[in-house]
Enzyme design. Structure first.
Site, PDB file in Angstrom:
ATOM      1  N   SER A 107       0.486  -1.151   0.101  1.00  0.00           N
ATOM      2  CA  SER A 107      -0.307   0.067   0.169  1.00  0.00           C
ATOM      3  C   SER A 107       0.898   0.899  -0.551  1.00  0.00           C
ATOM      4  O   SER A 107       2.046   1.359   1.203  1.00  0.00           O
ATOM      5  CB  SER A 107      -1.025  -0.388   1.251  1.00  0.00           C
ATOM      6  OG  SER A 107      -1.510   0.912   1.341  1.00  0.00           O
ATOM      7  N   GLY A 108       0.542   2.261  -0.687  1.00  0.00           N
ATOM      8  CA  GLY A 108       1.296   3.179  -0.570  1.00  0.00           C
ATOM      9  C   GLY A 108       2.677   3.652  -1.641  1.00  0.00           C
ATOM     10  O   GLY A 108       3.487   4.227  -1.993  1.00  0.00           O
ATOM     11  N   THR A 112      -1.795   2.364  -8.050  1.00  0.00           N
ATOM     12  CA  THR A 112      -2.375   3.213  -8.922  1.00  0.00           C
ATOM     13  C   THR A 112      -2.301   4.143  -9.819  1.00  0.00           C
ATOM     14  O   THR A 112      -2.555   4.034 -10.412  1.00  0.00           O
ATOM     15  CB  THR A 112      -3.577   4.073  -7.522  1.00  0.00           C
ATOM     16  OG1 THR A 112      -4.029   3.126  -6.653  1.00  0.00           O
ATOM     17  CG2 THR A 112      -4.547   4.456  -8.837  1.00  0.00           C
ATOM     18  N   ASN A 157      -1.135   5.817   2.950  1.00  0.00           N
ATOM     19  CA  ASN A 157      -1.458   5.755   1.850  1.00  0.00           C
ATOM     20  C   ASN A 157      -3.039   6.917   1.684  1.00  0.00           C
ATOM     21  O   ASN A 157      -3.751   6.290   2.926  1.00  0.00           O
ATOM     22  CB  ASN A 157      -1.740   5.087   0.572  1.00  0.00           C
ATOM     23  CG  ASN A 157      -1.138   5.619  -0.524  1.00  0.00           C
ATOM     24  OD1 ASN A 157      -1.933   7.121  -0.713  1.00  0.00           O
ATOM     25  ND2 ASN A 157      -2.271   4.750  -1.848  1.00  0.00           N
ATOM     26  N   SER A 160      -5.117   5.232  -0.850  1.00  0.00           N
ATOM     27  CA  SER A 160      -5.449   3.843  -0.468  1.00  0.00           C
ATOM     28  C   SER A 160      -6.308   3.492  -1.319  1.00  0.00           C
ATOM     29  O   SER A 160      -7.942   3.690  -0.940  1.00  0.00           O
ATOM     30  CB  SER A 160      -4.924   3.405   0.820  1.00  0.00           C
ATOM     31  OG  SER A 160      -4.892   1.758   0.660  1.00  0.00           O
ATOM     32  N   SER A 161      -6.214   2.506  -1.956  1.00  0.00           N
ATOM     33  CA  SER A 161      -7.298   1.927  -3.100  1.00  0.00           C
ATOM     34  C   SER A 161      -8.143   0.339  -1.828  1.00  0.00           C
ATOM     35  O   SER A 161      -6.153  -0.099  -1.606  1.00  0.00           O
ATOM     36  CB  SER A 161      -6.840   1.284  -4.699  1.00  0.00           C
ATOM     37  OG  SER A 161      -5.869   1.753  -5.048  1.00  0.00           O
ATOM     38  N   GLY A 387      -0.967  -5.605  -3.026  1.00  0.00           N
ATOM     39  CA  GLY A 387       0.288  -6.071  -2.945  1.00  0.00           C
ATOM     40  C   GLY A 387       0.382  -7.256  -1.474  1.00  0.00           C
ATOM     41  O   GLY A 387      -0.352  -6.839  -0.742  1.00  0.00           O
ATOM     42  N   GLU A 389       0.273  -7.431   2.097  1.00  0.00           N
ATOM     43  CA  GLU A 389       1.015  -7.155   2.780  1.00  0.00           C
ATOM     44  C   GLU A 389       1.115  -8.031   4.303  1.00  0.00           C
ATOM     45  O   GLU A 389       0.672  -8.850   4.627  1.00  0.00           O
ATOM     46  CB  GLU A 389      -0.922  -7.051   3.326  1.00  0.00           C
ATOM     47  CG  GLU A 389      -1.408  -5.262   2.823  1.00  0.00           C
ATOM     48  CD  GLU A 389      -2.446  -4.934   2.934  1.00  0.00           C
ATOM     49  OE1 GLU A 389      -2.941  -5.135   4.227  1.00  0.00           O
ATOM     50  OE2 GLU A 389      -3.224  -3.749   1.915  1.00  0.00           O
TER      51      GLU A 389
HETATM   52  N1  LIG Z   1       5.275   8.140  -9.752  1.00  0.00           N
HETATM   53  C1  LIG Z   1       4.678   8.709  -9.115  1.00  0.00           C
HETATM   54  N2  LIG Z   1       5.123   9.814  -8.452  1.00  0.00           N
HETATM   55  C2  LIG Z   1       4.967  11.027  -8.102  1.00  0.00           C
HETATM   56  N3  LIG Z   1       3.836  10.659  -7.107  1.00  0.00           N
HETATM   57  C3  LIG Z   1       3.509   9.704  -7.014  1.00  0.00           C
HETATM   58  C4  LIG Z   1       4.239   8.283  -8.341  1.00  0.00           C
HETATM   59  N4  LIG Z   1       3.418   7.529  -7.522  1.00  0.00           N
HETATM   60  C5  LIG Z   1       3.306   7.240  -6.648  1.00  0.00           C
HETATM   61  N5  LIG Z   1       3.663   8.878  -5.656  1.00  0.00           N
HETATM   62  C6  LIG Z   1       2.277   9.193  -4.277  1.00  0.00           C
HETATM   63  O1  LIG Z   1       2.411   8.343  -3.399  1.00  0.00           O
HETATM   64  C7  LIG Z   1       0.929   8.205  -3.429  1.00  0.00           C
HETATM   65  C8  LIG Z   1       0.706   6.509  -3.509  1.00  0.00           C
HETATM   66  O2  LIG Z   1       0.461   6.110  -4.388  1.00  0.00           O
HETATM   67  P1  LIG Z   1      -0.407   4.943  -4.775  1.00  0.00           P
HETATM   68  O3  LIG Z   1      -2.098   5.103  -4.709  1.00  0.00           O
HETATM   69  O4  LIG Z   1      -0.016   4.764  -6.398  1.00  0.00           O
HETATM   70  O5  LIG Z   1      -0.892   3.719  -3.803  1.00  0.00           O
HETATM   71  P2  LIG Z   1      -0.715   2.669  -4.537  1.00  0.00           P
HETATM   72  O6  LIG Z   1       0.228   1.316  -4.706  1.00  0.00           O
HETATM   73  O7  LIG Z   1      -1.946   2.478  -5.532  1.00  0.00           O
HETATM   74  O8  LIG Z   1      -1.783   2.074  -2.843  1.00  0.00           O
HETATM   75  P3  LIG Z   1      -2.911   1.085  -2.309  1.00  0.00           P
HETATM   76  O9  LIG Z   1      -2.536   0.348  -2.192  1.00  0.00           O
HETATM   77  O10 LIG Z   1      -3.377   2.056  -1.274  1.00  0.00           O
HETATM   78  O11 LIG Z   1      -3.308   1.775  -3.280  1.00  0.00           O
HETATM   79  C9  LIG Z   1       0.235   8.894  -4.697  1.00  0.00           C
HETATM   80  O12 LIG Z   1      -1.023   9.713  -4.028  1.00  0.00           O
HETATM   81  C10 LIG Z   1       1.297   9.946  -4.839  1.00  0.00           C
HETATM   82  O13 LIG Z   1       1.084  11.065  -4.095  1.00  0.00           O
HETATM   83 MG   LIG Z   2      -3.876   1.899  -5.626  1.00  0.00          MG
END
Ligand SMILES: Nc1ncnc2c1ncn2[C@@H]1O[C@H](COP(=O)(O)OP(=O)(O)OP(=O)(O)O)[C@@H](O)[C@H]1O
Ligand SMILES: [Mg+2]
Length: 1136
Positions: A107-108, A112, A157, A160-161, A387, A389
């Site tokens: 997460s984070g 996404t 996050n 977070s999705s 991923g 956890e």
């Molecule tokens: N390539 C990037 N460039 C800039 N900031 C990023 C990038 N990737 C992620 N972030 C930052 O990290 C935060 C978390 O990313 P994201 O929501 O994609 O995580 P995630 O892996 O989908 O988490 P979760 O499993 O909780 O959904 C985003 O809101 C953004 O602020």
């Molecule tokens: Mg996500």
């Protein structure tokens, strides 16, 4: 010229971990860190992309970058997510291979974001056009909608999705997007009712309350204040950098773009509001007689509002919170719910409602974005799923178990596909396959999903088993069944080695996942797997009038009661993961492994331990090993030759033969040991990264030599160019100077020459002038002399001419006088001759007359004069009388010829009078006595009526017949005729006007010399007989009607019956006859005839006025009589 670049250029650390030397966890992390510190967030492991979350926006996603990576080979530029997206898209478009992009990470870590980057890259490089752009826009805009409903702020996050998402994007043969299909996995619905400390509920709740208009909130019966809602955690309601109100607008806009109708959006918001309201319903215990507590709704206001919102009957829902109906084998039993159970039911309802709403949203979006065309699609799947956890201290529950199971499956696919790909490439390139040692996690998958004794199967078995089922009984079962499994660990296991393991609590079990050991707490496993919602509640929901609500709870339909238990959560998840895996296996995989550098969500911090943990459980080092198992590096011959050709004289600068031969020559020349490489069909395979780096090192050294050489040549070229430039400049300067000096000298000579030239020319000119002046004077003198001479000559000539002219004129004058004299003389002679001739003629005529008179005098002398006179007079009179013959015999003819001679004046007038009297007499003489009487009557009628009554002119031409009824001859009137004492002068049919209504009734009207009689038309019976002396007067109108009133003398015998108002077509004749009888009778007065448009008629007692008016043509041609009132009869006469 296209510049050939390579991943190996300007590399920070190593861009591809496959080239890492030595390969171990530490060097792996050092390399990652090194690159991260230089803002290189992407690193490859072969074709896998490792993405580090930078936690700040980097300028590497610009349209220029998109163009840079577009249509470039994967290893050509430094690692980037765009390179992977481009490779996948091109392989899909050009080689017709379906693709999937698997994005994993904790997460984070940026999954996404990565999925969005891939989608936006594909959207940027694929086709354009109105329809395609709409599809792209809809696909991209599905993200904000799903994120609002499925994402939440968590400790790790802010966005977070809380669900897994797999999206298939479908393309046509050109590579233009056609649509997509989204699948969602396991929404974390427990978040609806309860959120861990520092976390929030799903975004949509906060977005709705902050961003909706007052009006919308009022309609949804909501309050803007978060603190009013039990389901919303308050300590982290506001998140830095998140603008809920703006997000709400974005979501609504996105929903509109995706194709949600306004009513659908409203329904969705109503359900969101209902969940909030549901959370506010509270219960209180109420004691029952049997000693048990029964729950009751505490404050019914929220319940009432929620029911109003969804159209549910309040009592139904209230009951569902207090009772539970249990059905078993045709029996129904109702049990009461205590307060705890009521809360459980409420939360279950809220969770179910929300998760079903979320699934509905996904279905609805799918409906909008699904591909319209039925042609075969190429598909690119993007999987953004949680991923691995692992929570510390065994806080892992059912959800983590499920998630980790999913990741095990993904890892298995990864291993399978990577190895398969590797093997395929070896076969393709005709390289001998060497077995690769790697850890196969199929055994762990089997531990979880095996249908007989897998953990999920046992959990289901426990849930379905009758009797008391608890999480502990489930753990017991696991302990017995899985005891021998090498990846399962539990304290109460038969395997005694864990008996003393204090890191393993009693209520927990541990699984050795491929990514590491995870400790699961069994608490809640059974409950979460069961996912129970009391049927009473689903039935209550189905009774709602809210159509979306009914749609979400189809099992509440009493007509479709299904006593079978719904499938458990674990079962459902396993099934959907199974489908997903099958789907992924048919596609070409592309991996993005996301790593988060720190858990503070900040930029520039790289926490080694955290990264190490993730690298470990993502199995990245393992990845590299698998990838490197055979040959670490491979490269097409062309690019290899291009890169290293400077290392060998034979290949530098150009190799003319096939690239493979060139590489062979090159490697042999560089003395690379033969076991270090293998020649494939199109690629060279290098076993050890070290070999590659040696080549790179030599290349770098060689490049330095080459640089020196280039520098040397460049400097020589530069100096020579400088010298040539100087030389050229000097020539130019000299040329310019020479030109300048010559120009000066020339100018001086030129001006001296001019002075001399001017002097010589002056002198010459003066000489010529002098000469010319002398010549001019001579010419003038000659001219003067000649002029004088010519003058003298001219004057002499003139004088001569004048004399000559004078002589000529004198001659012509004298000639003219002479001629005149001659002419006058001749004229006089001619006149004389003419006079003489005339006189001779007259004398001759006289003489002849005299001769004639002398001859005839003897015959005329006595009576010739009178005879001629008489004859002439006679002839004149004869002619006059013959002229009178043309006059007609009509007495009416007034014409008379004009008098021809004045002497006939008196005779002419007399003759006219006599002739007129004579012809009148002649005219009268031809009349009989009767005809005379008739004319007399006509004359009398004229006297009475002419110019007084409009009817008169039409009567003139009608003869007065008198007896219109032929009373003598007609046997019908025989009786009447005999009743008449005297001769009937007139018999006619008249209308007697009835005073009551103005209508007429037909009567026979007979007139004799002494009286007039009115008789019935049919019977001939006498109705009235009036002696004429009793008749005082007759009244008629001036108009063209036939009405007349016979007025009787007052006091006479007949007067008692009253006057008669009659109408007849022969009015003129009747009146004339009446008048005539009066005139001729000596014994009585003349009858008065009164002609006026208004007269009085005496009917018995009353006098009635009869008034005649001019009516319109509508009355027809005859006059109509109408009674107006007692005293007025109105006769309307058609206008002429
Ligand atoms: N390539 C990037 N460039 C800039 N900031 C990023 C990038 N990737 C992620 N972030 C930052 O990290 C935060 C978390 O990313 P994201 O929501 O994609 O995580 P995630 O892996 O989908 O988490 P979760 O499993 O909780 O959904 C985003 O809101 C953004 O602020
Ligand atoms: Mg996500």
């Amino acid at each position: 010229m296209e510049v050939k670049t390579s991943l190996l250029d300007n590399m920070i650390g190593v861009g591809d971990m496959v080239l890492l030397e030595p390969l171990n966890e530490d060097s792996f992390i050092v390399n990652l860190r090194n690159r991260f510190d230089h803002n290189e967030i992407y690193t490859y492991i072969g074709s896998v992309v490792i993405s580090m979350n930078p936690y700040r926006s980097l300028p590497i996603y610009t349209p220029q970058k998109v163009e840079e990576y577009r249509n470039r080979n994967f290893y050509e530029l430094s690692p980037h997510i765009y390179a992977l997206a481009d490779e996948a898209y091109r392989s899909l478009r050009d080689q017709d291979k379906d693709q999937c992009i698997l994005i994993t990470g904790e997460s984070g870590a940026g999954k996404t974001e990565a999925s969005k980057l891939v989608m936006s890259y594909v959207a940027a490089v694929c086709g354009k056009g109105q329809e395609v752009n709409k599809v792209k826009e809809q696909l991209l805009q599905s993200n904000p909608v799903l994120e609002a409903f499925g994402n939440a702020k968590t400790m790790r996050n802010d966005n977070s999705s809380r669900f897994g998402k797999y999206m298939d994007i479908e393309f046509d043969f050109k590579g233009d997007p056609l649509g997509g299909v989204i699948s969602n996995y396991l929404l974390e619905k427990s978040r609806v009712c309860k959120q861990p400390r520092g976390e929030r509920n799903f975004h949509i709740f906060y977005q709705l309350l902050s961003g909706a208009s007052d009006d919308t909130l009022m309609k949804l019966k909501l309050d803007r204040d978060f603190s009013k809602y039990n389901y919303l955690s308050l300590d982290s309601a506001n998140v830095n950098g998140l603008d809920d109100a703006a997000s709400f607008r974005t979501v609504r806009n996105a929903m509109q773009i995706v194709g949600f109708m306004e009513a659908e959006v409203q329904s969705v918001l109503e359900l969101v509001a209902a969940v909030l309201k549901l959370g506010n319903i509270e219960f209180k215990p109420e004691s029952r007689v049997n000693g048990f507590d029964e729950s009751r709704v505490k404050d019914k206001n929220d319940l009432k509002e929620m029911c109003e919102l969804l159209g549910i009957e309040q009592s139904v829902l209230e009951r569902a919170f207090s009772y539970r109906t249990v059905e078993a084998k045709m029996e129904k039993m109702s049990t009461t719910l205590n307060v705890a159970q009521a809360y459980y039911a409420r939360d279950a309802l809220a969770k179910n409602l929300y998760s079903r709403l979320f699934s509905w949203l996904v279905t609805r979006i799918n409906e909008s974005i699904k591909a319209q065309a039925k042609t075969r699609h190429k598909v690119m799947g993007v999987l953004d799923i949680y991923g691995f956890e692992i929570f510390e201290e065994g806080d892992n529950s059912f959800e983590q178990f499920i998630i980790n199971y999913c990741n095990e499956k993904l890892q298995q696919i990864f291993i399978e596909l990577t190895l398969r790909e590797e093997q395929e490439e070896y076969i393709r390139e005709d390289i001998e396959w060497t077995n690769i040692e790697y850890f196969n996690n199929a055994i762990i998958c089997d531990l979880i999903e095996n249908n007989q004794n897998g953990i999920l199967a046992m959990l289901d078995e426990e849930c379905l088993r009758p009797g008391t089922v608890t999480d502990d009984t489930f753990l017991d079962k696991l302990n017995t069944i899985c005891a021998e499994h090498q990846h399962f660990e539990s304290r109460l296991n038969k395997n005694s080695k864990f008996l003393t393991d204090h890191s393993l609590p009693h209520s927990c079990f541990r699984i050795q996942h491929y990514a590491g050991k995870v400790l699961y707490r069994v608490e809640g496993f059974v409950d979460k797997n069961n996912d129970l919602l009391y049927r009473d509640l689903s039935q209550a929901m189905y009774k709602a009038t809210h159509s979306l609500m009914r749609q979400l709870f189809p099992e509440g339909n009493p007509a479709k009661v299904n006593l079978k238990r719904p499938p458990t959560a674990g079962f459902q998840f396993k099934a959907s993961v199974g489908v997903l895996m099958k789907n992924l296996q048919t596609k070409n995989p592309n991996y993005i492994r996301c790593i988060k550098p720190n858990d503070k969500k900040v930029a520039h911090i790289f926490t080694d331990s955290l990264v190490c943990h993730q690298v470990r459980y993502l199995g990245l080092v393992e990845n590299v090993r698998v990838r490197r198992a055979g040959y670490a590096f491979r490269q097409p011959y062309e690019s290899c030759l291009e890169r290293y050709k400077m290392l060998c004289k034979k290949t530098w600068p150009h190799w003319r033969g096939p690239a493979r031969d060139g590489v062979e020559v090159l490697l042999t020349d560089c003395s690379v040991p033969t076991e270090e490489f293998a020649y494939g069909r199109s690629k060279i395979f290098i076993r050890n990264p070290r070999t590659l780096f040696t080549l790179e090192e030599r290349r770098r050294a060689c490049l330095e030599d080459l640089a020196t050489l280039i520098q040397k040549i460049y400097r020589g070229w530069k100096s020579r160019t400088h010298f040539l430039l100087l030389k050229k400049s000097q020539v130019v300067v000299a040329a310019w100077y020479r030109r300048y000096a010559q120009q000066n000298k020339y100018q001086k000579i030129k001006s001296a020459t001019l002075v001399m030239q001017s002097f010589v020319r002056g002198w010459k000119a003066r000489n010529i002038l002098r000469q010319l002046k002398y010549e001019k004077r001579c010419k003038e003198a000659v001219t003067t002399i000649a002029a004088y001479w010519h003058g003298t000559q001219a004057r002499m000539e003139l004088r001569r001419l004048k004399t000559e002219a004078r002589n000529k004129r004198a001659v012509s004058v004298i000639w003219a006088y002479w001629q005149g004299t001659k002419a006058r003389r001749e004229l006089r002679r001619l006149k004389e001759e003419a006079r003489r001739k005339h006189a001779v003629a007259i004398i001759w005529a006289y003489w002849l007359g005299l001769q004639v008179r002398r001859e005839y005098r003897k015959f005329f002398r006595a009576n010739a004069g009178k005879k001629i006179y008489d004859f002439t007079i006679q002839r004149i009179m004869q002619k006059y009388f013959l002229g009178l013959k043309t006059t007609t015999m009509s007495p009416m003819d007034n014409t008379w010829p004009a008098k021809p001679y004045g002497f006939l004046e008196g005779a002419h007038t007399q003759l006219r009078r006599i002739f007129h009297l004579w012809r009148c007499k002649k005219y009268r003489g031809q009349f009989t006595e009767e005809k005379k009487a008739v004319y007399e009557e006509k004359l009398e009628a004229s006297e009475i009526f002419k110019d007084k009554k409009a009817l008169y002119p039409s009567s003139v031409s009608q003869p007065f017949k008198g007896d219109y009824l032929e009373i003598q001859k007609n046997p019908k009137y025989q009786k009447l005729n005999s009743a008449m004492e005297e001769k009937v002068l007139l018999a006619d049919l008249v209308n007697k006007i009835n005073r009551a209504n103005g209508k007429g009734s037909p009567r026979l009207f007979l007139l004799t010399k002494s009286n007039f009689v009115l008789a019935d038309q049919k019977t001939g019976q006498v109705k009235a007989s009036v002696p004429l002396p009793d008749l005082a007067s007759v009244s008629v109108s001036t108009q063209s009607d036939g009405f007349f009133a016979l007025k009787l003398k007052e006091g006479s015998a007949s007067a008692s019956k009253g006057d008669f108002l009659l109408s007849s077509e022969h009015l003129i004749e009747i009146i004339t006859k009446l008048h005539r009888i009066g005139t001729t009778a000596a014994d009585r007065d003349q009858i008065n005839i009164d002609i006026s448009d208004e007269f009085l008629v005496q009917f018995k007692q009353d006098k009635v006025c009869v008034k005649f008016i001019q009516g319109g043509p509508k009355n027809g041609n005859s006059a109509a009589c109408k009674r107006k009132n007692n005293r007025l009869l109105e006769v309307s006469v058609p206008s002429p």
